[in-house]
Scaffold this motif. Structure first.
Motif, PDB file in Angstrom:
ATOM      1  N   ALA A  75      32.156 -44.530  12.404  1.00  0.00           N
ATOM      2  CA  ALA A  75      31.729 -44.175  13.758  1.00  0.00           C
ATOM      3  C   ALA A  75      30.750 -45.162  14.368  1.00  0.00           C
ATOM      4  O   ALA A  75      30.601 -45.203  15.590  1.00  0.00           O
ATOM      5  CB  ALA A  75      31.118 -42.778  13.750  1.00  0.00           C
ATOM      6  N   ASN A  76      30.090 -45.979  13.556  1.00  0.00           N
ATOM      7  CA  ASN A  76      29.122 -46.938  14.109  1.00  0.00           C
ATOM      8  C   ASN A  76      29.731 -48.315  14.320  1.00  0.00           C
ATOM      9  O   ASN A  76      29.004 -49.295  14.494  1.00  0.00           O
ATOM     10  CB  ASN A  76      27.883 -47.034  13.222  1.00  0.00           C
ATOM     11  CG  ASN A  76      28.184 -47.578  11.827  1.00  0.00           C
ATOM     12  OD1 ASN A  76      29.331 -47.918  11.517  1.00  0.00           O
ATOM     13  ND2 ASN A  76      27.167 -47.653  10.992  1.00  0.00           N
ATOM     14  N   ARG A  77      31.051 -48.403  14.338  1.00  0.00           N
ATOM     15  CA  ARG A  77      31.723 -49.666  14.618  1.00  0.00           C
ATOM     16  C   ARG A  77      32.658 -49.505  15.817  1.00  0.00           C
ATOM     17  O   ARG A  77      33.205 -48.434  16.063  1.00  0.00           O
ATOM     18  CB  ARG A  77      32.516 -50.159  13.402  1.00  0.00           C
ATOM     19  CG  ARG A  77      31.634 -50.719  12.289  1.00  0.00           C
ATOM     20  CD  ARG A  77      30.854 -51.926  12.774  1.00  0.00           C
ATOM     21  NE  ARG A  77      30.064 -52.567  11.741  1.00  0.00           N
ATOM     22  CZ  ARG A  77      28.785 -52.292  11.487  1.00  0.00           C
ATOM     23  NH1 ARG A  77      28.162 -51.349  12.176  1.00  0.00           N
ATOM     24  NH2 ARG A  77      28.132 -52.944  10.546  1.00  0.00           N
ATOM     25  N   PHE A  78      32.856 -50.626  16.548  1.00  0.00           N
ATOM     26  CA  PHE A  78      33.636 -50.609  17.778  1.00  0.00           C
ATOM     27  C   PHE A  78      35.049 -51.117  17.551  1.00  0.00           C
ATOM     28  O   PHE A  78      35.275 -52.073  16.799  1.00  0.00           O
ATOM     29  CB  PHE A  78      32.973 -51.489  18.843  1.00  0.00           C
ATOM     30  CG  PHE A  78      31.732 -50.901  19.444  1.00  0.00           C
ATOM     31  CD1 PHE A  78      31.800 -50.144  20.609  1.00  0.00           C
ATOM     32  CD2 PHE A  78      30.489 -51.090  18.857  1.00  0.00           C
ATOM     33  CE1 PHE A  78      30.659 -49.607  21.181  1.00  0.00           C
ATOM     34  CE2 PHE A  78      29.346 -50.559  19.411  1.00  0.00           C
ATOM     35  CZ  PHE A  78      29.428 -49.806  20.576  1.00  0.00           C
ATOM     36  N   LEU A  79      35.975 -50.477  18.245  1.00  0.00           N
ATOM     37  CA  LEU A  79      37.353 -50.939  18.353  1.00  0.00           C
ATOM     38  C   LEU A  79      37.471 -51.749  19.641  1.00  0.00           C
ATOM     39  O   LEU A  79      36.766 -51.477  20.622  1.00  0.00           O
ATOM     40  CB  LEU A  79      38.284 -49.728  18.396  1.00  0.00           C
ATOM     41  CG  LEU A  79      39.792 -49.966  18.415  1.00  0.00           C
ATOM     42  CD1 LEU A  79      40.252 -50.566  17.086  1.00  0.00           C
ATOM     43  CD2 LEU A  79      40.520 -48.643  18.687  1.00  0.00           C
ATOM     44  N   GLN A  80      38.353 -52.749  19.645  1.00  0.00           N
ATOM     45  CA  GLN A  80      38.615 -53.522  20.865  1.00  0.00           C
ATOM     46  C   GLN A  80      40.112 -53.562  21.142  1.00  0.00           C
ATOM     47  O   GLN A  80      40.928 -53.692  20.217  1.00  0.00           O
ATOM     48  CB  GLN A  80      38.084 -54.943  20.729  1.00  0.00           C
ATOM     49  CG  GLN A  80      36.572 -55.035  20.706  1.00  0.00           C
ATOM     50  CD  GLN A  80      36.101 -56.474  20.612  1.00  0.00           C
ATOM     51  OE1 GLN A  80      36.434 -57.180  19.671  1.00  0.00           O
ATOM     52  NE2 GLN A  80      35.331 -56.903  21.592  1.00  0.00           N
ATOM     53  N   LEU A  81      40.446 -53.458  22.413  1.00  0.00           N
ATOM     54  CA  LEU A  81      41.837 -53.404  22.849  1.00  0.00           C
ATOM     55  C   LEU A  81      42.123 -54.558  23.792  1.00  0.00           C
ATOM     56  O   LEU A  81      41.217 -55.043  24.486  1.00  0.00           O
ATOM     57  CB  LEU A  81      42.092 -52.069  23.557  1.00  0.00           C
ATOM     58  CG  LEU A  81      43.542 -51.621  23.690  1.00  0.00           C
ATOM     59  CD1 LEU A  81      44.081 -51.190  22.334  1.00  0.00           C
ATOM     60  CD2 LEU A  81      43.637 -50.440  24.664  1.00  0.00           C
ATOM     61  N   ARG A  82      43.372 -54.968  23.859  1.00  0.00           N
ATOM     62  CA  ARG A  82      43.756 -56.136  24.642  1.00  0.00           C
ATOM     63  C   ARG A  82      43.912 -55.849  26.130  1.00  0.00           C
ATOM     64  O   ARG A  82      43.596 -56.707  26.959  1.00  0.00           O
ATOM     65  CB  ARG A  82      45.072 -56.693  24.072  1.00  0.00           C
ATOM     66  CG  ARG A  82      45.689 -57.861  24.830  1.00  0.00           C
ATOM     67  CD  ARG A  82      44.900 -59.143  24.649  1.00  0.00           C
ATOM     68  NE  ARG A  82      45.592 -60.266  25.241  1.00  0.00           N
ATOM     69  CZ  ARG A  82      45.462 -60.662  26.502  1.00  0.00           C
ATOM     70  NH1 ARG A  82      44.661 -60.004  27.317  1.00  0.00           N
ATOM     71  NH2 ARG A  82      46.123 -61.709  26.944  1.00  0.00           N
ATOM     72  N   TYR A  83      44.394 -54.657  26.508  1.00  0.00           N
ATOM     73  CA  TYR A  83      44.791 -54.439  27.896  1.00  0.00           C
ATOM     74  C   TYR A  83      43.953 -53.370  28.600  1.00  0.00           C
ATOM     75  O   TYR A  83      43.986 -52.199  28.229  1.00  0.00           O
ATOM     76  CB  TYR A  83      46.273 -54.082  27.984  1.00  0.00           C
ATOM     77  CG  TYR A  83      47.120 -55.313  27.783  1.00  0.00           C
ATOM     78  CD1 TYR A  83      47.210 -56.281  28.778  1.00  0.00           C
ATOM     79  CD2 TYR A  83      47.764 -55.543  26.583  1.00  0.00           C
ATOM     80  CE1 TYR A  83      47.930 -57.440  28.583  1.00  0.00           C
ATOM     81  CE2 TYR A  83      48.490 -56.703  26.379  1.00  0.00           C
ATOM     82  CZ  TYR A  83      48.567 -57.639  27.381  1.00  0.00           C
ATOM     83  OH  TYR A  83      49.275 -58.799  27.178  1.00  0.00           O
ATOM     84  N   PRO A  84      43.228 -53.752  29.651  1.00  0.00           N
ATOM     85  CA  PRO A  84      42.391 -52.798  30.391  1.00  0.00           C
ATOM     86  C   PRO A  84      43.140 -51.584  30.943  1.00  0.00           C
ATOM     87  O   PRO A  84      42.592 -50.475  30.911  1.00  0.00           O
ATOM     88  CB  PRO A  84      41.807 -53.655  31.519  1.00  0.00           C
ATOM     89  CG  PRO A  84      41.818 -55.050  30.982  1.00  0.00           C
ATOM     90  CD  PRO A  84      43.047 -55.138  30.136  1.00  0.00           C
ATOM     91  N   PRO A  85      44.377 -51.725  31.475  1.00  0.00           N
ATOM     92  CA  PRO A  85      45.030 -50.532  32.026  1.00  0.00           C
ATOM     93  C   PRO A  85      45.198 -49.411  31.008  1.00  0.00           C
ATOM     94  O   PRO A  85      45.139 -48.222  31.375  1.00  0.00           O
ATOM     95  CB  PRO A  85      46.392 -51.060  32.504  1.00  0.00           C
ATOM     96  CG  PRO A  85      46.163 -52.503  32.768  1.00  0.00           C
ATOM     97  CD  PRO A  85      45.190 -52.937  31.728  1.00  0.00           C
ATOM     98  N   TYR A  86      45.403 -49.754  29.734  1.00  0.00           N
ATOM     99  CA  TYR A  86      45.526 -48.713  28.715  1.00  0.00           C
ATOM    100  C   TYR A  86      44.206 -47.951  28.574  1.00  0.00           C
ATOM    101  O   TYR A  86      44.190 -46.722  28.486  1.00  0.00           O
ATOM    102  CB  TYR A  86      45.910 -49.317  27.363  1.00  0.00           C
ATOM    103  CG  TYR A  86      47.250 -50.017  27.334  1.00  0.00           C
ATOM    104  CD1 TYR A  86      48.194 -49.833  28.350  1.00  0.00           C
ATOM    105  CD2 TYR A  86      47.587 -50.871  26.294  1.00  0.00           C
ATOM    106  CE1 TYR A  86      49.419 -50.473  28.323  1.00  0.00           C
ATOM    107  CE2 TYR A  86      48.805 -51.515  26.248  1.00  0.00           C
ATOM    108  CZ  TYR A  86      49.718 -51.319  27.257  1.00  0.00           C
ATOM    109  OH  TYR A  86      50.937 -51.969  27.220  1.00  0.00           O
ATOM    110  N   LEU A  87      43.120 -48.674  28.549  1.00  0.00           N
ATOM    111  CA  LEU A  87      41.811 -48.036  28.443  1.00  0.00           C
ATOM    112  C   LEU A  87      41.513 -47.172  29.670  1.00  0.00           C
ATOM    113  O   LEU A  87      40.961 -46.071  29.555  1.00  0.00           O
ATOM    114  CB  LEU A  87      40.728 -49.108  28.310  1.00  0.00           C
ATOM    115  CG  LEU A  87      40.358 -49.539  26.896  1.00  0.00           C
ATOM    116  CD1 LEU A  87      39.456 -50.755  26.940  1.00  0.00           C
ATOM    117  CD2 LEU A  87      39.668 -48.412  26.165  1.00  0.00           C
ATOM    118  N   MET A  88      41.879 -47.676  30.836  1.00  0.00           N
ATOM    119  CA  MET A  88      41.597 -46.949  32.065  1.00  0.00           C
ATOM    120  C   MET A  88      42.392 -45.653  32.154  1.00  0.00           C
ATOM    121  O   MET A  88      41.978 -44.711  32.847  1.00  0.00           O
ATOM    122  CB  MET A  88      41.882 -47.845  33.267  1.00  0.00           C
ATOM    123  CG  MET A  88      40.956 -49.050  33.357  1.00  0.00           C
ATOM    124  SD  MET A  88      41.437 -50.242  34.645  1.00  0.00           S
ATOM    125  CE  MET A  88      40.991 -49.329  36.120  1.00  0.00           C
TER     126      MET A  88
END
Length: 453
Positions: free
Chosen positions: A192-205
């Motif tokens: 829980a104290n680590r971050f995930l990163q994703l490639r595409y902003p529209p998916y996150l939005m």
């Protein structure tokens, strides 16, 4: 999206709720800054561990640390297991790669991928794995990620599509329902104290807001749309870019530049003004040092801003002032006031302690006192932060004069004693003030002393 979200607000409340200062004699000092590029954990330029984490060697890792890198990107190739469970040998290889990083003093940005197409236009035929297989692989990797979270800086989502970039999936993994299931599995597997990163902003939005997912832009500055990172529609693209810029306040933004080979008449933003403006705008924490140098890095070097880019990425803490009690009884309580300026483009994202380090002048004994209410993650970019705290000297501490140092060790117990993982502030050594970096302790000598009685 609001510019300040819950995690930041909570940290700032914690800082503002410190106890009132105690009366008594105080000593103080000020600190000078430096424009040197200071190598620090979890930020800055990165290089590849190897084409596959399993091929990485200790000699390579040690050389990367010696060259000033503190981050490595680590692709983990799963091509042979798209239709099979991950064997124990593969899991052991991944754990072995993390162990190499730990011995070298590095942190890793892993990405698990089923393919690596050659060239910028050969991705259409790339194959990934069926959804059930992806989910089972993530479940198998969960204990490996948990056991090695100390050396995982950030986890790039991977698994889906060409290069693990979440496009051109051969198994329809970019469909909304599949995306959500993979997201949830990754967040569940990652501590829980680590971050995930994703490639595409529209998916996150499209998802409910979360403070644990940031963006990695693999074609940063490369074209108007950053080669498909953002929409072709100008108004939609503005909204997406604004979202990513705001998100960088609470979650890490990392990037690499790229060759916009498959775009018609691309318009890369490759000058110093572009990287300095957008690095700041998006809170750039890390950048690939190896690609795409011809169009970007070499130009920044020629135009004279590369040094500024390197020192600005991520956090950059500069100590400004320090005041603390002059005398404290063993078992008693003292007072400390600290001001710090974050001169970087981003904040620190992973847990990190702040310690008052006392070194006995007579015998050399070292005492570390945690300033538990001070959290460096609340030191926001381009802001000055203040902390006023009480600290307790343990009972039984031998009386005498102690030199005062400040340390920011890693938040993981496994790395807290390793000086290579401590943050070095952007302050100049000053012999006249007896100030400077202590390599062995991973702490900055403040030039002040504390008498314990």
């Amino acid at each position: 999206m609001p510019r300040r979200l819950c995690p930041i607000a909570l940290l700032l409340v914690a800082l503002s709720a410190q106890a009132a200062p105690l009366p008594g004699a105080m000593v103080g000092t000020t600190f000078g800054g430096t424009d040197d590029d200071v190598a620090n954990p979890e930020r800055g330029m990165y290089v590849w561990a190897a084409d596959n984490l399993a091929a990485w060697t200790q000699a390579q890792a040690d050389a990367q640390f010696a060259a000033g890198y503190r981050l490595v990107y680590a692709p983990v190739r799963l091509d042979r297991y798209a239709d099979a469970a991950l064997p124990a040998a593969l899991l052991a290889e991944v754990s072995g790669g993390f162990a190499i990083a730990r011995r070298a003093g590095l942190k890793v940005i892993p990405r698990f991928i089923y393919n690596y197409p050659a060239g910028e236009t050969g991705y259409q035929a790339a194959q990934d794995a069926p959804l059930d297989r992806v989910l089972s692989h993530i479940d198998q990797l969960k204990p490996v990620l948990a056991a090695n979270a100390d050396v995982i800086a950030y986890l790039q989502a991977g698994f889906v599509g060409a290069w693990g970039e979440w496009h051109t999936s051969s198994n329809e993994l970019t469909a909304p329902a599949a995306r959500a299931r993979i997201r949830d599995a990754l967040l569940g597997a990652l501590p829980a104290n680590r971050f995930l990163q994703l490639r595409y902003p529209p998916y996150l939005m499209a998802w409910p807001a979360t403070a644990r997912i940031g963006v990695h832009n693999d074609c940063f500055l490369a074209s108007t749309t950053d080669v498909g990172t953002y929409s072709e529609d100008a108004s939609t693209r503005r909204r997406e870019r604004d979202y990513v810029a705001a998100l960088a306040n609470i979650a890490p933004f990392g990037a690499e530049t790229c060759n916009p080979a498959d775009e018609m008449a691309p318009t890369p933003r490759a000058d110093c003004g572009d990287i300095l403006r957008e690095g700041r705008q998006f809170g750039l924490t890390y950048l690939n040092d190896s690609y795409y140098r011809k169009l970007f890095h070499d130009r920044w070097q020629a135009q004279g801003c590369m040094a500024q880019v390197k020192r600005s990425m991520g956090y950059r803490f500069k100590l400004l002032t320090l005041r603390h009690s002059a005398v404290v009884a063993a078992g008693g309580t003292g007072q400390l006031a600290l001001t710090v300026r974050n001169r970087g483009w981003a904040r620190a994202f992973n847990p990190r302690a702040v310690q008052l380090v006392l070194r006995e002048r007579a015998g050399g004994a070292v005492l570390r006192i945690a300033l538990a209410s001070v959290d460096p993650r609340a030191w926001l970019p381009e802001r000055t932060s203040k902390a006023e705290v009480r600290f307790e000297v343990p009972g039984g501490t031998r009386g005498g004069v102690y030199d005062v140092l400040l340390a920011l060790p890693d938040g993981a117990a496994s790395l807290a004693g390793d000086a290579r993982y401590s943050v070095r502030p952007a302050n100049a050594d000053d012999a006249d003030k007896a100030q400077g970096w202590d390599v062995a302790l991973g702490a900055f000598r403040t030039g002040t002393t504390l008498r314990i009685r």
